[in-house]
Design a protein around this motif. Structure first.
Motif, PDB file in Angstrom:
ATOM      1  N   ALA A 112      -4.281  13.407  -7.211  1.00 16.34           N
ATOM      2  CA  ALA A 112      -3.654  12.435  -6.313  1.00 16.34           C
ATOM      3  C   ALA A 112      -2.576  11.690  -7.090  1.00 16.34           C
ATOM      4  CB  ALA A 112      -4.692  11.455  -5.768  1.00 16.34           C
ATOM      5  N   LYS A 169       0.845  -1.189   0.000  1.00 16.69           N
ATOM      6  CA  LYS A 169       0.000   0.000   0.000  1.00 16.69           C
ATOM      7  C   LYS A 169       0.884   1.243   0.000  1.00 16.69           C
ATOM      8  CE  LYS A 169      -3.973  -1.981   2.452  1.00 16.69           C
ATOM      9  NZ  LYS A 169      -4.863  -1.850   3.637  1.00 16.69           N
ATOM     10  N   GLU A 170       0.484   2.228  -0.770  1.00 12.54           N
ATOM     11  CA  GLU A 170       1.218   3.502  -0.852  1.00 12.54           C
ATOM     12  C   GLU A 170       0.211   4.637  -0.774  1.00 12.54           C
ATOM     13  OE1 GLU A 170       4.735   5.709  -1.092  1.00 12.54           O
ATOM     14  OE2 GLU A 170       4.543   3.516  -1.070  1.00 12.54           O
ATOM     15  N   ALA A 171       0.400   5.528   0.206  1.00 16.94           N
ATOM     16  CA  ALA A 171      -0.530   6.647   0.392  1.00 16.94           C
ATOM     17  C   ALA A 171      -0.342   7.685  -0.702  1.00 16.94           C
ATOM     18  CB  ALA A 171      -0.320   7.283   1.763  1.00 16.94           C
ATOM     19  N   PRO A 172      -1.408   8.354  -1.122  1.00 11.68           N
ATOM     20  CA  PRO A 172      -1.299   9.345  -2.205  1.00 11.68           C
ATOM     21  C   PRO A 172      -0.739  10.678  -1.727  1.00 11.68           C
ATOM     22  CG  PRO A 172      -3.550   9.250  -1.413  1.00 11.68           C
ATOM     23  CD  PRO A 172      -2.798   8.186  -0.671  1.00 11.68           C
ATOM     24  N   GLU A 173      -0.104  11.371  -2.645  1.00 13.34           N
ATOM     25  CA  GLU A 173       0.242  12.785  -2.452  1.00 13.34           C
ATOM     26  C   GLU A 173      -0.861  13.598  -3.122  1.00 13.34           C
ATOM     27  OE1 GLU A 173       3.532  16.070  -3.974  1.00 13.34           O
ATOM     28  OE2 GLU A 173       3.934  13.922  -4.196  1.00 13.34           O
ATOM     29  N   HIS A 210      -2.238   7.465 -10.575  1.00 10.79           N
ATOM     30  CA  HIS A 210      -2.555   8.875 -10.339  1.00 10.79           C
ATOM     31  C   HIS A 210      -3.913   9.174 -10.956  1.00 10.79           C
ATOM     32  CE1 HIS A 210      -0.817   9.114 -14.418  1.00 10.79           C
ATOM     33  NE2 HIS A 210      -1.627  10.139 -14.585  1.00 10.79           N
ATOM     34  N   LEU A 223      -9.560   4.779  -4.774  1.00 14.66           N
ATOM     35  CA  LEU A 223      -9.405   6.120  -4.203  1.00 14.66           C
ATOM     36  C   LEU A 223     -10.684   6.899  -4.465  1.00 14.66           C
ATOM     37  CD1 LEU A 223      -6.409   8.459  -4.105  1.00 14.66           C
ATOM     38  CD2 LEU A 223      -8.436   9.273  -5.317  1.00 14.66           C
ATOM     39  N   ALA A 235       2.486   2.496  -9.672  1.00 16.50           N
ATOM     40  CA  ALA A 235       1.458   3.118  -8.849  1.00 16.50           C
ATOM     41  C   ALA A 235       0.438   3.796  -9.768  1.00 16.50           C
ATOM     42  CB  ALA A 235       2.084   4.114  -7.875  1.00 16.50           C
ATOM     43  N   TYR A 253      -0.164   6.484  -5.749  1.00 17.49           N
ATOM     44  CA  TYR A 253      -0.845   5.729  -4.704  1.00 17.49           C
ATOM     45  C   TYR A 253      -1.131   4.305  -5.170  1.00 17.49           C
ATOM     46  CZ  TYR A 253      -5.036   6.942  -7.429  1.00 17.49           C
ATOM     47  OH  TYR A 253      -5.947   7.098  -8.435  1.00 17.49           O
ATOM     48  N   HIS A 308      -8.377   6.879   1.008  1.00 26.09           N
ATOM     49  CA  HIS A 308      -7.602   5.810   0.372  1.00 26.09           C
ATOM     50  C   HIS A 308      -7.261   4.758   1.429  1.00 26.09           C
ATOM     51  CE1 HIS A 308      -3.985   3.880  -1.405  1.00 26.09           C
ATOM     52  NE2 HIS A 308      -4.693   4.001  -2.506  1.00 26.09           N
TER      53      HIS A 308
END
Length: 364
Positions: free
Chosen positions: A225, A201-205, A262, A233, A260, A228, A283
């Motif tokens: 975003a 899992k990777e959190a969004p910017e 976007h 999302l 990932a 992620y 997310h």
């Protein structure tokens, strides 16, 4: 009150199909898909064929002309047999040859694209579903039925391509074996040896910005975003802290080059109301939602901006008239214009400033 912007322009058939498949697969059904692309004309230094391998929504493999199949992301550390990636390279080189040959046969001139989406999906009862679809310039061209071992397509281009593929010795048998046997076996191997990768899992910017076109009474709010994973999302526009009725949900996810995803969503609001809005993102990798605020576009309302423009023009016209009057008066008195700096003996105008390198009068 804001209103959602129109949907983005239509995408080529196979890309839309691929994105829709990813959305379904990200819900939990294990899958192995190969996305194949061949082009007739490529910019200098870029390949004419490339491929991406996907395990569910995760990019795990890349390949391009003249190279080898290479693992991607966390799948670089998957424990596989030494010959595994050699077999992947052999399979993709075969696909490259087939797609480039199909492109040459179906289109003789100009820039064209031939794409394929090939793979399998495991069902809950351990059975598998197959996918083998091909597109030419964004339009569906062929599908392959591995059970009956035939290519299906009615257009003239499809007839030409499937005749060529059917004439190749054991081509249909090999494609059928890959879809019904080899692909499910490889997928099960990845599920066993790369279990930890499926939990990534990777959190969004998240970024928010506003923009107003010159002369427009509307401002465009964009919430983005980046980077992620997994692709699930949700965006929500808030107006003064409350959900905006026209908020867009279920936005399409677009894979980036790193495995990932976007995405972005756009909302149009009256100019000057930007600061009343914010964007909330939810997310699975976030312990709680992220909310970012929009800032005012930094301009003034349209009537005031028009008034300032008109006032500036009148000021410039008046200034030009004054300058012209001063120049004419100075010429009558044999005096230079104030922006021409020269010095003559006995002329007090020269005291303004001497030109660079000009002779200076001795001190009294």
């Amino acid at each position: 009150m804001g209103s959602p912007s129109p949907n983005p322009p239509a995408l080529p058939f196979l890309l839309l199909l691929f994105l829709s498949v990813l959305k379904v697969l990200s819900a939990g059904a294990p899958s192995l898909l190969y996305q194949l692309t061949a082009v007739s004309v490529a910019p200098q230094g870029t390949p004419r064929f490339w491929a991406s391998g996907w395990l569910g929504p995760q990019l795990f493999l890349t390949y391009s002309s003249g190279g080898n199949a290479e693992p991607w992301g966390a799948w670089r550390w998957e424990s596989q047999e030494s010959w595994f990636w050699e077999k992947e390279t052999w399979y993709l080189k075969t696909q490259e040859r087939l797609l480039r040959e199909a492109l040459r046969l179906s289109k003789n001139q100009g820039a064209h694209t031939f794409q394929g989406l090939v793979g399998c999906q495991l069902e809950a009862d351990n059975s598998s579903q197959h996918t083998a679809r091909y597109a030419l310039d964004g339009a569906e061209l062929l599908t392959f039925d591995p059970v009956h071992r035939v290519w299906l397509g009615d257009s003239l281009e499809a007839q030409i391509v499937k005749k060529s593929w059917a004439n190749e010795s054991q081509r249909a048998e090999k494609e059928s074996e890959f879809l019904l046997t080899t692909c499910p076996q490889k997928l099960k191997s990845h599920l066993q040896k790369g279990q930890g990768n499926f939990r990534w899992k990777e959190a969004p910017e998240v970024r928010a910005r506003s923009h107003v076109e010159p002369g427009s009474a509307w401002s465009t709010l964009t919430c983005q975003a980046f980077s992620y994973f997994p692709p699930e999302l949700e965006f929500t526009f808030l107006r003064e802290g409350k959900p905006e009725p026209y908020s867009m949900r279920g936005v399409e996810q677009w894979p980036n080059g790193e495995g990932a995803f976007h995405s972005q969503v756009i909302l149009r609001v009256p100019f000057g109301d930007e600061s009343q809005y914010s964007c909330m993102v939810q997310h699975p990798a976030l312990a709680s939602s992220i909310t970012v605020n929009f800032e005012a576009s930094g301009g003034l309302p349209l009537p005031i901006r028009l008034s300032l423009v008109v006032g500036s023009l009148l000021f410039l016209v008046s200034l030009a008239g004054v300058v012209t009057f001063v120049v004419m008066c100075r010429r009558r008195g044999e005096r230079p214009a104030p922006w021409i700096f020269r010095r003559r003996a006995g002329d007090d105008v020269g005291a303004l400033l001497s030109a660079p390198g000009s002779a200076q009068d001795p001190s009294p």
